[in-house]
Design an enzyme around this catalytic site. Structure first.
Site, short mmCIF file in Angstrom:
data_model
loop_
_atom_site.label_atom_id
_atom_site.label_comp_id
_atom_site.label_asym_id
_atom_site.label_seq_id
_atom_site.Cartn_x
_atom_site.Cartn_y
_atom_site.Cartn_z
N CYS A 48 0.85 -1.19 0.00
CA CYS A 48 0.00 0.00 0.00
C CYS A 48 0.88 1.24 0.00
O CYS A 48 1.80 1.37 0.83
CB CYS A 48 -0.89 -0.01 1.25
N CYS A 51 0.36 3.23 3.51
CA CYS A 51 0.83 2.76 4.83
C CYS A 51 1.92 1.69 4.77
O CYS A 51 2.48 1.32 5.79
CB CYS A 51 -0.34 2.25 5.66
N CYS A 97 -7.18 -1.34 1.48
CA CYS A 97 -6.13 -1.83 2.36
C CYS A 97 -6.76 -2.06 3.73
O CYS A 97 -7.40 -1.17 4.28
CB CYS A 97 -5.01 -0.79 2.46
N CYS A 100 -5.12 0.48 6.56
CA CYS A 100 -5.39 1.93 6.66
C CYS A 100 -6.68 2.36 5.97
O CYS A 100 -7.05 3.53 6.03
CB CYS A 100 -4.21 2.73 6.12
N CYS A 122 -8.42 -5.66 -9.72
CA CYS A 122 -8.05 -4.60 -10.65
C CYS A 122 -7.59 -3.42 -9.80
O CYS A 122 -8.39 -2.74 -9.18
CB CYS A 122 -9.26 -4.25 -11.50
#
Length: 135
Positions: A48, A51, A97, A100, A122
């Site tokens: 991510c 984070c 995610c 976060c 995707c």
């Protein structure tokens, strides 16, 4: 929803570029075929961009020719959160995610790709960062 990493909006704006903020925090979509990782074959782990949580691996990346990086599975079932998305007059599954709450992209199923799961995560390139394998 409560996340391990929560920050005030001003802090996200300060830490992310305007493009990253639009996708990760406002659920925008980068234009098709413009992302940095759409066609990359580099081996590694995709984390991510907000984070640093590890989300996908290159082993699960496949060519879907849809204009965004596609993965047939997340690195770990707890890495991502799936949420029903009824925006834009359709029902889709949003991928966030789990650490976060940042928007990553959408999950599509039953499209007939020759992958082990028949799923396509995707994902916006701008929402992730690739850490290439050492060696």
């Amino acid at each position: 929803m409560s996340y391990d990493i929560e920050k005030p909006d001003e802090q996200w704006r300060a830490e992310l570029t305007p493009g990253e903020y639009a996708v990760l925090r406002q659920a925008a979509t980068e234009p098709a075929f413009t992302g940095e990782y759409t066609d990359t074959k580099t081996k590694g782990v995709y984390s991510c961009r907000a984070c640093g949580a590890e989300l996908f691996t290159s082993d699960a990346k496949f060519e879907s020719h849809c204009g965004w990086p596609s993965f047939f599975d997340a690195r770990d079932t707890d890495a991502v959160e799936l949420i029903e998305d009824r925006s834009h007059g359709m029902v889709r599954t949003e991928v966030r995610c789990a650490r976060c709450g940042s928007h990553l992209g959408h999950l599509f199923e039953g499209e007939g790709y020759a992958t082990p799961t028949d799923q396509r995560y995707c994902i916006n390139s701008i929402a992730v960062r690739l850490a290439p394998d050492e060696g």
